[in-house]
Scaffold this motif. Structure first.
Motif, PDB file in Angstrom:
ATOM      1  N   SER A 140      -2.220   0.512 -13.911  1.00 23.77           N
ATOM      2  CA  SER A 140      -1.958  -0.405 -12.793  1.00 23.77           C
ATOM      3  C   SER A 140      -1.688   0.355 -11.506  1.00 23.77           C
ATOM      4  CB  SER A 140      -0.735  -1.275 -13.089  1.00 23.77           C
ATOM      5  OG  SER A 140      -1.052  -2.226 -14.039  1.00 23.77           O
ATOM      6  N   LEU A 141      -0.925   1.448 -11.630  1.00 20.50           N
ATOM      7  CA  LEU A 141      -0.619   2.261 -10.449  1.00 20.50           C
ATOM      8  C   LEU A 141      -1.886   2.916  -9.901  1.00 20.50           C
ATOM      9  CD1 LEU A 141       2.669   3.963 -11.684  1.00 20.50           C
ATOM     10  CD2 LEU A 141       2.470   2.377  -9.769  1.00 20.50           C
ATOM     11  N   VAL A 142      -2.705   3.436 -10.806  1.00 21.08           N
ATOM     12  CA  VAL A 142      -3.944   4.089 -10.383  1.00 21.08           C
ATOM     13  C   VAL A 142      -4.863   3.071  -9.704  1.00 21.08           C
ATOM     14  CG1 VAL A 142      -6.069   5.131 -11.270  1.00 21.08           C
ATOM     15  CG2 VAL A 142      -3.862   5.985 -12.022  1.00 21.08           C
ATOM     16  N   ARG A 143      -4.847   1.849 -10.214  1.00 18.24           N
ATOM     17  CA  ARG A 143      -5.665   0.789  -9.594  1.00 18.24           C
ATOM     18  C   ARG A 143      -5.221   0.572  -8.141  1.00 18.24           C
ATOM     19  NH1 ARG A 143      -8.329  -3.793  -9.329  1.00 18.24           N
ATOM     20  NH2 ARG A 143      -9.455  -3.445 -11.233  1.00 18.24           N
ATOM     21  N   GLN A 144      -3.904   0.501  -7.920  1.00 20.18           N
ATOM     22  CA  GLN A 144      -3.387   0.328  -6.548  1.00 20.18           C
ATOM     23  C   GLN A 144      -3.812   1.488  -5.663  1.00 20.18           C
ATOM     24  OE1 GLN A 144       0.791  -0.657  -5.808  1.00 20.18           O
ATOM     25  NE2 GLN A 144       0.915  -1.398  -7.898  1.00 20.18           N
ATOM     26  N   PHE A 145      -3.707   2.697  -6.231  1.00 22.39           N
ATOM     27  CA  PHE A 145      -4.076   3.897  -5.479  1.00 22.39           C
ATOM     28  C   PHE A 145      -5.549   3.860  -5.079  1.00 22.39           C
ATOM     29  CE2 PHE A 145      -5.596   8.345  -5.505  1.00 22.39           C
ATOM     30  CZ  PHE A 145      -4.792   8.877  -4.514  1.00 22.39           C
ATOM     31  N   LEU A 146      -6.403   3.532  -6.046  1.00 23.00           N
ATOM     32  CA  LEU A 146      -7.843   3.506  -5.771  1.00 23.00           C
ATOM     33  C   LEU A 146      -8.211   2.391  -4.788  1.00 23.00           C
ATOM     34  CD1 LEU A 146      -9.139   4.178  -9.372  1.00 23.00           C
ATOM     35  CD2 LEU A 146      -9.443   5.687  -7.406  1.00 23.00           C
ATOM     36  N   ALA A 147      -7.531   1.246  -4.921  1.00 27.53           N
ATOM     37  CA  ALA A 147      -7.810   0.135  -4.007  1.00 27.53           C
ATOM     38  C   ALA A 147      -7.506   0.561  -2.573  1.00 27.53           C
ATOM     39  CB  ALA A 147      -6.992  -1.087  -4.394  1.00 27.53           C
ATOM     40  N   SER A 148      -6.454   1.358  -2.408  1.00 33.77           N
ATOM     41  CA  SER A 148      -6.107   1.807  -1.055  1.00 33.77           C
ATOM     42  C   SER A 148      -7.133   2.814  -0.531  1.00 33.77           C
ATOM     43  CB  SER A 148      -4.695   2.394  -1.016  1.00 33.77           C
ATOM     44  OG  SER A 148      -4.704   3.752  -1.402  1.00 33.77           O
ATOM     45  N   GLN A 149      -7.710   3.620  -1.431  1.00 32.29           N
ATOM     46  CA  GLN A 149      -8.768   4.557  -1.009  1.00 32.29           C
ATOM     47  C   GLN A 149     -10.004   3.776  -0.574  1.00 32.29           C
ATOM     48  OE1 GLN A 149      -7.866   7.916  -1.171  1.00 32.29           O
ATOM     49  NE2 GLN A 149      -5.994   6.946  -1.878  1.00 32.29           N
ATOM     50  N   GLU A 150     -10.267   2.718  -1.318  1.00 35.20           N
ATOM     51  CA  GLU A 150     -11.471   1.929  -1.077  1.00 35.20           C
ATOM     52  C   GLU A 150     -11.355   1.135   0.232  1.00 35.20           C
ATOM     53  OE1 GLU A 150     -15.255   1.089  -2.093  1.00 35.20           O
ATOM     54  OE2 GLU A 150     -13.985   2.471  -3.165  1.00 35.20           O
ATOM     55  N   GLU A 151     -10.116   0.735   0.573  1.00 38.96           N
ATOM     56  CA  GLU A 151      -9.915  -0.072   1.790  1.00 38.96           C
ATOM     57  C   GLU A 151      -9.636   0.785   3.013  1.00 38.96           C
ATOM     58  OE1 GLU A 151      -6.851  -2.921   1.013  1.00 38.96           O
ATOM     59  OE2 GLU A 151      -7.943  -3.712  -0.705  1.00 38.96           O
ATOM     60  N   GLY A 152      -9.087   2.005   2.767  1.00 40.83           N
ATOM     61  CA  GLY A 152      -8.604   2.817   3.887  1.00 40.83           C
ATOM     62  C   GLY A 152      -9.710   3.372   4.761  1.00 40.83           C
ATOM     63  N   MET A 212      -4.899  -1.608   5.186  1.00 38.48           N
ATOM     64  CA  MET A 212      -4.041  -0.712   4.392  1.00 38.48           C
ATOM     65  C   MET A 212      -4.553   0.725   4.527  1.00 38.48           C
ATOM     66  SD  MET A 212      -2.930  -1.034   0.402  1.00 38.48           S
ATOM     67  CE  MET A 212      -4.547  -1.311  -0.276  1.00 38.48           C
ATOM     68  N   ALA A 213      -3.610   1.636   4.822  1.00 40.37           N
ATOM     69  CA  ALA A 213      -3.999   3.051   4.928  1.00 40.37           C
ATOM     70  C   ALA A 213      -4.161   3.638   3.534  1.00 40.37           C
ATOM     71  CB  ALA A 213      -2.934   3.816   5.698  1.00 40.37           C
ATOM     72  N   LYS A 214      -4.952   4.690   3.449  1.00 40.34           N
ATOM     73  CA  LYS A 214      -5.130   5.358   2.158  1.00 40.34           C
ATOM     74  C   LYS A 214      -3.792   5.896   1.647  1.00 40.34           C
ATOM     75  CE  LYS A 214      -9.869   6.977   2.390  1.00 40.34           C
ATOM     76  NZ  LYS A 214     -10.758   8.121   2.357  1.00 40.34           N
ATOM     77  N   MET A 215      -3.497   5.605   0.397  1.00 41.12           N
ATOM     78  CA  MET A 215      -2.271   6.113  -0.220  1.00 41.12           C
ATOM     79  C   MET A 215      -2.454   7.594  -0.533  1.00 41.12           C
ATOM     80  SD  MET A 215      -0.571   4.640  -3.722  1.00 41.12           S
ATOM     81  CE  MET A 215      -0.795   2.908  -3.413  1.00 41.12           C
ATOM     82  N   THR A 216      -1.408   8.393  -0.325  1.00 37.33           N
ATOM     83  CA  THR A 216      -1.497   9.802  -0.707  1.00 37.33           C
ATOM     84  C   THR A 216      -0.946   9.967  -2.122  1.00 37.33           C
ATOM     85  OG1 THR A 216       0.711  10.301   0.084  1.00 37.33           O
ATOM     86  CG2 THR A 216      -1.069  10.525   1.683  1.00 37.33           C
ATOM     87  N   LEU A 217      -1.202  11.126  -2.727  1.00 37.30           N
ATOM     88  CA  LEU A 217      -0.683  11.363  -4.084  1.00 37.30           C
ATOM     89  C   LEU A 217       0.843  11.324  -4.088  1.00 37.30           C
ATOM     90  CD1 LEU A 217      -3.135  14.133  -5.299  1.00 37.30           C
ATOM     91  CD2 LEU A 217      -2.852  11.890  -6.340  1.00 37.30           C
ATOM     92  N   ASP A 218       1.476  11.782  -3.000  1.00 38.09           N
ATOM     93  CA  ASP A 218       2.945  11.738  -2.922  1.00 38.09           C
ATOM     94  C   ASP A 218       3.457  10.303  -2.920  1.00 38.09           C
ATOM     95  OD1 ASP A 218       3.581  14.385  -3.068  1.00 38.09           O
ATOM     96  OD2 ASP A 218       3.388  14.722  -0.893  1.00 38.09           O
ATOM     97  N   GLN A 219       2.754   9.450  -2.190  1.00 38.16           N
ATOM     98  CA  GLN A 219       3.146   8.037  -2.172  1.00 38.16           C
ATOM     99  C   GLN A 219       2.972   7.410  -3.547  1.00 38.16           C
ATOM    100  OE1 GLN A 219       0.520   7.019   1.053  1.00 38.16           O
ATOM    101  NE2 GLN A 219       2.233   6.590   2.438  1.00 38.16           N
ATOM    102  N   LEU A 220       1.916   7.830  -4.252  1.00 36.64           N
ATOM    103  CA  LEU A 220       1.682   7.329  -5.602  1.00 36.64           C
ATOM    104  C   LEU A 220       2.823   7.758  -6.526  1.00 36.64           C
ATOM    105  CD1 LEU A 220      -0.235   5.892  -7.617  1.00 36.64           C
ATOM    106  CD2 LEU A 220      -1.390   8.068  -7.930  1.00 36.64           C
ATOM    107  N   ARG A 221       3.258   9.017  -6.387  1.00 46.51           N
ATOM    108  CA  ARG A 221       4.386   9.526  -7.176  1.00 46.51           C
ATOM    109  C   ARG A 221       5.646   8.718  -6.911  1.00 46.51           C
ATOM    110  NH1 ARG A 221       2.810  14.696  -5.531  1.00 46.51           N
ATOM    111  NH2 ARG A 221       1.258  15.211  -7.112  1.00 46.51           N
ATOM    112  N   ALA A 222       5.889   8.421  -5.633  1.00 45.61           N
ATOM    113  CA  ALA A 222       7.086   7.662  -5.258  1.00 45.61           C
ATOM    114  C   ALA A 222       7.033   6.262  -5.850  1.00 45.61           C
ATOM    115  CB  ALA A 222       7.205   7.602  -3.737  1.00 45.61           C
TER     116      ALA A 222
END
Lengths: 131, 179
Positions: free
Chosen positions: B167-179, A1-11
């Motif tokens: 929950s959304l922040v958790r998904q975001f952080l998990a992607s940072q941790e895996e990316g 999985m690629a790192k999510m960007t803040l824009d993707q998080l907003r979407a």
């Protein structure tokens, strides 16, 4: 999985909000407060916090609930402690609320409006309350 | 006693929140020689006497909890660090803020594991109050590196007290941790 960007998080959030509106959920009227003092952390309060958020999501309650953290509530002997405040239910402090019973708490108290009798530890201990 | 480096960090940051900080900075670095943690806040800070008491498990000031003098947060870190032959430093100035840093060497069997950092960061970001929080995570072991700011996440998903935002922040952080 690629790192999510803040824009993707907003979407992702916009998409989630759409789902919430479809379900016509009311405002956030439920508070779940996890004791995150030294005693709570040592007893696994972080895992409990995690499990509660996951269970709320699973049971479609996340849109109604505010999850907060507080310091020691004075019930260090029954950590992790979790307080639940919601309409039509008495405010309750639950003890020994490890991550494996977090989902039961969400289902019984928040969804079915019944109490988890074996985990009730009432209000903060008297000697810890500011007079 | 806490199980992971993350638990110690969570404990210190809870102190920072209760100290009325406007800005809390957290850094966790997994280097080949061990794990470093750094927490800095601009909260109420401590005088030298208060620092001495904060490090004494049984003679706390009682300021946080009238009627009780037990305060195990910082003493736990000190004890764990001593057991693992690591290092611990506490710097604090009354009215200015507090800095805590500690290190657990990878070579010592008594060094605790880092723990689940996604869960840790979700818990940190979900802490009460409007204060800004900056989290920096690096791992020289696998070249992982990212930085998150609470205000940016709040801008993206709204108030982080809400379970759906968490929950959304958790998904975001998990992607940072895996990316």
């Amino acid at each position: 999985m690629a790192k999510m960007t803040l824009d993707q998080l907003r979407a992702l959030r916009a998409q989630k909000q759409g789902e919430l509106e479809k379900r016509n959920v009311e405002g956030k009227d439920i508070q779940v407060i996890v004791g995150m003092g030294t005693c709570g952390i040592a007893a696994g309060a972080k895992q409990t916090f995690d499990a509660i958020v996951a269970a709320l999501e699973k049971h479609n309650m996340a849109g109604r609930v505010v999850v907060r953290q507080t310091g020691c509530m004075g019930l260090c002997y029954v950590e992790p402690t979790v307080e639940v405040v919601m309409p039509d239910m008495p405010p309750v402090i639950y003890g020994k609320m490890t991550s494996d019973v977090a989902e039961e708490l969400v289902v019984k108290h928040l969804v079915e409006h019944s109490l988890l009798d074996s985990h009730i530890f009432d209000r903060p201990a008297i000697d810890i309350v500011k007079h | 006693m806490h199980c992971t480096v993350g638990d110690f960090v969570l404990d210190v940051v809870q102190n920072s929140v209760e100290a009325g900080s406007d800005l809390i900075e957290v850094e966790i670095d997994e280097a080949p020689d061990g794990t470093r943690a750094f927490i800095a806040d601009d909260g109420c800070g401590m005088s030298p006497e208060e620092i001495a008491r904060a490090l004494d498990p049984l003679r706390n000031s009682g300021a946080k909890h009238p009627g009780r003098k037990v305060g195990l947060g910082l003493p736990f870190i000190k004890q764990a660090v001593e057991l693992a032959d690591g290092s611990f430093r506490l710097k604090s100035e009354k009215g200015k803020g507090t800095e805590v840093r500690f290190f657990f060497p990878a070579s010592n069997i008594d060094s605790p594991p880092v723990g689940d950092l996604v869960s840790l960061f979700v818990a940190l970001l979900g802490m009460a109050g409007p204060c800004e929080m900056k989290i920096r995570r690096t791992s020289a072991r696998d070249g992982r590196s990212y930085e998150v700011k609470k205000s940016e996440l709040v801008g993206a998903v709204g108030d982080l007290a809400s379970a759906s935002s968490l929950s959304l922040v958790r998904q975001f952080l998990a992607s940072q941790e895996e990316g």
